[in-house]
Scaffold this motif. Structure first.
Motif, short mmCIF file in Angstrom:
data_model
loop_
_atom_site.label_atom_id
_atom_site.label_comp_id
_atom_site.label_asym_id
_atom_site.label_seq_id
_atom_site.Cartn_x
_atom_site.Cartn_y
_atom_site.Cartn_z
N ILE A 49 28.24 37.77 24.05
CA ILE A 49 27.48 37.40 25.26
C ILE A 49 26.28 38.32 25.40
O ILE A 49 26.40 39.55 25.37
CB ILE A 49 28.40 37.47 26.51
N ARG A 50 25.08 37.69 25.58
CA ARG A 50 23.84 38.49 25.68
C ARG A 50 23.32 38.58 27.11
O ARG A 50 22.62 39.51 27.48
CB ARG A 50 22.76 37.89 24.78
N ALA A 51 23.65 37.57 27.90
CA ALA A 51 23.20 37.56 29.31
C ALA A 51 24.16 36.69 30.10
O ALA A 51 24.96 35.95 29.50
CB ALA A 51 21.78 37.01 29.42
N MET A 52 24.09 36.80 31.44
CA MET A 52 25.05 36.04 32.27
C MET A 52 24.35 35.30 33.39
O MET A 52 23.22 35.62 33.79
CB MET A 52 26.10 36.99 32.84
N VAL A 53 25.09 34.29 33.88
CA VAL A 53 24.65 33.51 35.06
C VAL A 53 25.77 33.63 36.08
O VAL A 53 26.94 33.57 35.72
CB VAL A 53 24.45 32.02 34.66
N LEU A 54 25.39 33.80 37.34
CA LEU A 54 26.38 33.76 38.43
C LEU A 54 26.09 32.52 39.25
O LEU A 54 24.97 32.36 39.77
CB LEU A 54 26.27 35.02 39.30
N ILE A 55 27.06 31.63 39.36
CA ILE A 55 26.82 30.33 40.00
C ILE A 55 28.05 29.93 40.82
O ILE A 55 29.16 30.40 40.56
CB ILE A 55 26.50 29.26 38.90
N GLY A 56 27.83 29.07 41.83
CA GLY A 56 28.96 28.58 42.62
C GLY A 56 29.31 27.15 42.22
O GLY A 56 28.41 26.34 41.97
N ALA A 57 30.59 26.84 42.19
CA ALA A 57 31.00 25.45 41.96
C ALA A 57 30.87 24.71 43.29
O ALA A 57 30.86 25.34 44.35
CB ALA A 57 32.45 25.42 41.48
N GLY A 58 30.78 23.39 43.25
CA GLY A 58 30.74 22.62 44.49
C GLY A 58 29.38 22.66 45.13
O GLY A 58 28.36 22.63 44.44
N ARG A 59 29.35 22.79 46.47
CA ARG A 59 28.09 22.57 47.18
C ARG A 59 27.35 23.84 47.60
O ARG A 59 26.29 23.76 48.23
CB ARG A 59 28.32 21.68 48.39
N ALA A 60 27.90 25.01 47.27
CA ALA A 60 27.22 26.23 47.70
C ALA A 60 27.25 27.27 46.58
O ALA A 60 28.10 27.22 45.69
CB ALA A 60 27.91 26.81 48.93
N PHE A 61 26.32 28.21 46.68
CA PHE A 61 26.41 29.40 45.82
C PHE A 61 27.56 30.23 46.42
O PHE A 61 28.71 30.05 46.05
CB PHE A 61 25.06 30.15 45.84
N ILE A 62 27.27 31.03 47.42
CA ILE A 62 28.31 31.77 48.14
C ILE A 62 27.84 31.86 49.59
O ILE A 62 26.71 32.29 49.85
CB ILE A 62 28.47 33.20 47.56
N ALA A 63 28.68 31.39 50.53
CA ALA A 63 28.26 31.36 51.94
C ALA A 63 28.49 32.69 52.65
O ALA A 63 28.32 32.78 53.85
CB ALA A 63 28.96 30.24 52.68
N GLY A 64 28.90 33.72 51.91
CA GLY A 64 29.06 35.03 52.52
C GLY A 64 30.49 35.50 52.53
O GLY A 64 31.38 34.85 51.97
N ALA A 65 30.68 36.63 53.19
CA ALA A 65 32.04 37.18 53.33
C ALA A 65 32.92 36.13 54.01
O ALA A 65 32.42 35.25 54.70
CB ALA A 65 31.98 38.45 54.16
N ASP A 66 34.21 36.24 53.83
CA ASP A 66 35.14 35.33 54.50
C ASP A 66 35.32 35.82 55.93
O ASP A 66 35.99 36.82 56.18
CB ASP A 66 36.47 35.34 53.74
N ILE A 67 34.71 35.08 56.85
CA ILE A 67 34.66 35.55 58.25
C ILE A 67 36.07 35.67 58.85
O ILE A 67 36.31 36.47 59.74
CB ILE A 67 33.76 34.62 59.09
N ARG A 68 36.99 34.85 58.33
CA ARG A 68 38.37 34.91 58.87
C ARG A 68 39.04 36.26 58.62
O ARG A 68 40.01 36.61 59.28
CB ARG A 68 39.23 33.80 58.24
N GLN A 69 38.52 37.00 57.64
CA GLN A 69 39.15 38.29 57.31
C GLN A 69 38.68 39.43 58.21
O GLN A 69 39.29 40.50 58.25
CB GLN A 69 38.84 38.68 55.85
N PHE A 70 37.57 39.19 58.94
CA PHE A 70 37.03 40.27 59.78
C PHE A 70 37.97 40.59 60.93
O PHE A 70 38.65 39.71 61.45
CB PHE A 70 35.66 39.90 60.34
N GLY A 71 37.96 41.85 61.30
CA GLY A 71 38.75 42.27 62.46
C GLY A 71 40.24 42.24 62.21
O GLY A 71 41.03 42.29 63.14
N ARG A 72 40.65 42.13 60.95
CA ARG A 72 42.08 42.09 60.64
C ARG A 72 42.54 43.35 59.92
O ARG A 72 43.49 43.31 59.14
CB ARG A 72 42.38 40.90 59.73
N GLY A 73 41.78 44.39 60.08
CA GLY A 73 42.15 45.65 59.45
C GLY A 73 42.06 45.61 57.93
O GLY A 73 42.79 46.31 57.24
N ARG A 74 41.16 44.75 57.41
CA ARG A 74 41.04 44.64 55.95
C ARG A 74 40.52 45.97 55.39
O ARG A 74 39.80 46.71 56.07
CB ARG A 74 40.12 43.47 55.59
#
Ligand code: 3HC
Length: 707
Positions: A49-74
């Motif tokens: 492998i000489r180079a890489m691509v970072l891509i999202g499957a489906g309809r988004a790249f990445i919509a951000g952190a998982d908001i459900r995990q916030f405030g749960r002492g993660r």
């Protein structure tokens, strides 16, 4: 059966493609960052492998952190070992390939990559501030280095989504791909082209753009000043500014540490909790308990509005603004001419302000067609009646609609209080009839209250909910009762406003408390804007229909004095000519003193807390009754109505979420005490007592009970 991994590495000849596959929007849930890190290590270790691509499957790249995990002492991984830290240190080039959305942690990971390309329709942004936090994954340090601190500040403090074209112009992305289907191939081709580039471009290592802050050191204070009004009582926007400031004064690694500290101050603060709650409540609202997932939706390609008054015109504009052609029916040519002129004036104001292009104004106006016969609207997919608030004429309109409208058309009334069942009874198709209650100004306010009559078909409600969203509204479904949910839950607040004055409080004191609480304007100042004549006419109508309707002697006296609000230069306040600033008026204070004395109320002082609680607890109690009767589906639906219909401060979550901060027990005890002191209007709702006794939060209250 093996589960699809959240992140996988595919090989396309010499290019490694890291695919994030965490539907629906590839949030960075537990396992995703770890997966990116593992695939990145594998790619770097593989000599093929000489180079890489970072891509999202489906309809988004990445919509951000998982908001459900916030405030749960993660547990947050230490700085230096997060996915974007490692992308930034990759030996081999990585190209982020963005479709749909790269938001928050999504854009932060993309900025950890060496290059970014995006599909033309994609959006990028750092919207963390909208959920009460800041970009805590290097975003406040990398974006200023990429686009300069000024643009970064604006993006981070507003949280807006930036379209790909603009992102290209700003330098956030390096190339745009026209078609989503080509993204993967284009990204691989891009990666091949840059496979041998060394040294690799790394945002973290390029401080050139930061010089802008040295040239204009006042930009941070200027930003603080410019947000002072709308960011009142909030911390996140200010921490965002501090973090960008840190990017300009500290070395990159130190800046990351500062960003992390500022992030930690926010994550579990009440402001962030309320904004997260609002985010999920806004999505929950779309789930109407009695509507099956596979319910067929009636398509709406053309619309009609009956009545060219202020509401009718605003509703027609909402359709036109969303690209849906709309006919507006008005019997009187004069009323039609006035209505169309009002629409034109509204658009012209937007053009003048620079928020609408002149050509766009023409395109929107061209979608609004005035007509003067029912036959001319007969083939519309939806019709919204928006004439004045009287039952008999409304029923006449619906009888006419029944006679002409094509089968299956949605027949909606914009009534704010009248009985949907009685309106529907004027037709032979009550299954197609529902309430579609817009809030004034209808083209601006986001709330659409969707009212189900006893015979309304579920697919009618499902279709109206969808239609509301299609024209940019937040649709909230509810049942049929006097005032429905929004206005009914608000009415006791209005009554209490009046009673406070009758006890001797002044409008400016009440307004100051509510503005400090977070409303953009105090309720009396809003009354002056809407017009005291409008309020008076509404009270007259309601008093005629309801013998127990409570009088508002002070508002009535001001009306009789010709004080109609801003338009007459005097209402609850006085106004200088050509200026909208409200000035407390001794004349009003005198009227209040007089009426308070007539009513036998001795002068006394009011604390801010009493004012706030009298107004809001009255509504919390009514909201409990509404839930108890099954008129609203859940407490969070009521909150959404208050956020989008009445300007309740979003960072307080909504009426019921705010009341949870005080607790059902304390709210109940206070209301019970006021019941003793003031009598029947404060009788506690059964549900309120149940919540207090069981210790169930308001936000968990559902239609019919506390379940
Ligand atoms: N975390 C968890 N769930 C999320 C999510 C997220 N970041 N983003 C979306 N979802 C969920 C929604 O709750 C919804 O779930 P549901 O179907 O169970 O109701 C589902 O994904 C689809 O979302 P929408 O209905 O909102 O879909 P849309 O297409 O209308 O909108 C979107 C897509 C624009 C991505 C919108 O969902 C959105 O704005 N998401 C939040 C984006 C965001 O705030 N990102 C920053 C997160 S904080 C962060 O990254 C911190 C970092 O800096 C450390």
């Amino acid at each position: 059966m093996t589960e699809t991994p959240l992140v996988r590495l595919e090989r396309h000849d010499s290019i490694g493609v890291i695919i994030v596959d965490n539907p629906p929007v590839n949030a960075l849930s537990p396992g995703v960052p770890e997966g990116i890190i593992a695939c990145l290590a594998e790619g770097n270790a593989d000599p093929a492998i000489r180079a890489m691509v970072l891509i999202g499957a489906g309809r988004a790249f990445i919509a951000g952190a998982d908001i459900r995990q916030f405030g749960r002492g993660r547990v947050r991984p230490p700085i230096g070992s997060r996915s974007h830290d490692l992308l930034d240190r990759s030996e081999k080039p990585v190209v982020a390939a963005i479709r749909g959305f790269a938001l928050g942690g999504g854009l932060e990971n993309a900025m950890g990559c060496n290059y970014r390309i995006a599909v033309r329709g994609a959006k990028v942004g750092l919207p963390e501030v909208l959920i009460g936090i800041l970009p805590g994954g290097g975003g406040t340090q990398r974006l200023p280095r990429l686009v300069g601190p000024k643009v970064a500040l604006e993006m981070i403090v507003s949280g807006r989504h930036v379209p790909a074209e603009e992102a290209l112009a700003l330098g956030i992305i390096d190339a745009v791909v026209d078609d989503d289907a080509d993204l993967m191939a284009e990204a691989i081709a891009f990666a091949r082209r840059v496979a041998n580039t060394r040294p690799l471009p790394r945002i973290s290592a390029d401080d050139r753009k930061l010089a802008e802050a040295k040239a204009e050191p006042g930009m941070f204070d200027a930003m603080r000043k410019s947000i002072a009004r709308r960011a009142r009582n909030q911390k996140a926007p200010y921490n965002c500014i501090l973090a960008v400031e840190a990017a300009c004064t500290l070395p990159f690694a130190e800046g990351l540490k500062r960003e992390s500290e500022l992030f930690q101050e926010l994550e579990n603060a009440p402001e962030a909790q309320a904004l997260r709650y609002a985010f999920f409540a806004e999505r929950e609202v779309a789930r109407v308990p009695y509507i099956a997932k596979d319910t067929s939706i009636r398509p709406v390609a053309t619309a009609a509005v009956v009545g060219a008054g202020t509401m009718g015109g605003g509703i027609a504009m909402s359709f036109a603004d969303s690209g849906i052609p709309v006919r507006i029916l008005e019997a009187s040519p004069d009323a039609m001419a006035r209505g169309m002129q009002r629409i034109r004036d509204n658009y012209a104001t937007s053009v003048k302000r620079g928020s609408l292009a002149a050509a766009e104004m023409e395109a929107r106006l061209a979608r609004i067609q005035p007509v003067d016969t029912y036959a001319a609207i007969a083939d519309s997919d939806v019709v919204i009646e928006a004439i004045f608030e009287e039952m008999a004429p409304k029923k006449q309109v619906f009888a006419q609609l029944d006679a002409v409208m094509k089968p299956g058309a949605l027949l909606l009334s914009n009534t704010s209080a009248l009985d949907i069942d009685e309106i529907a009874s004027a037709t032979g198709r009550p299954q197609d009839v529902a309430g579609a209650h817009f809030f004034s100004p209808a083209n601006v306010m986001k709330l659409l209250e969707v009212v189900r009559g006893a015979k309304t078909a579920p697919d009618t409600i499902a279709s109206v909910m969808k239609l509301g969203r299609a024209i940019g509204k937040v649709s909230v479904a509810c049942g049929n009762c006097d005032g429905f949910v929004a206005n009914r839950s608000r009415a006791p607040f209005n009554t209490e406003m009046s009673i406070l004055l009758e006890e001797g409080a002044l409008p400016e004191q009440v307004d100051a408390v509510m503005v400090e609480f977070g409303y953009p304007m105090g309720p009396f100042a809003v009354g002056d804007l809407a017009g005291l004549d409008i309020g008076h006419a509404g009270r007259k109508r309601r008093a005629a229909a309801d013998p127990n309707y409570r009088k508002q002697p002070i508002a009535d006296r001001l009306f009789e004095m010709g004080r109609y609000g801003q338009k007459t230069g005097a209402g609850w306040y006085r106004y200088e000519k050509g200026d909208r600033t409200p000035h407390p008026d001794p004349v009003v204070a005198e009227v209040i003193r007089g009426i308070a004395a007539e009513l036998g109320n001795a002068p006394r002082a009011f604390t801010d807390d009493e004012i706030l609680r009298r107004l809001l607890f009255a509504s919390v109690n009514e909201a409990c009754k509404i839930l108890e009767e099954g008129i609203a589906h859940r407490a969070s639906d009521i909150d959404i109505m208050w956020l989008h219909g009445f300007g309740f401060p979003r960072y307080r979550g909504g009426l019921m979420f705010w009341a949870d901060g005080i607790g059902p027990r304390a709210v109940y005890d206070q209301i019970a005490a006021w019941h003793q002191r003031y009598g029947a209007r404060w009788a506690p709702a059964r549900l309120l007592r149940e919540l207090a006794d069981s210790g169930t939060p308001f936000r968990d209250a559902r239609s019919g009970g506390a379940a």
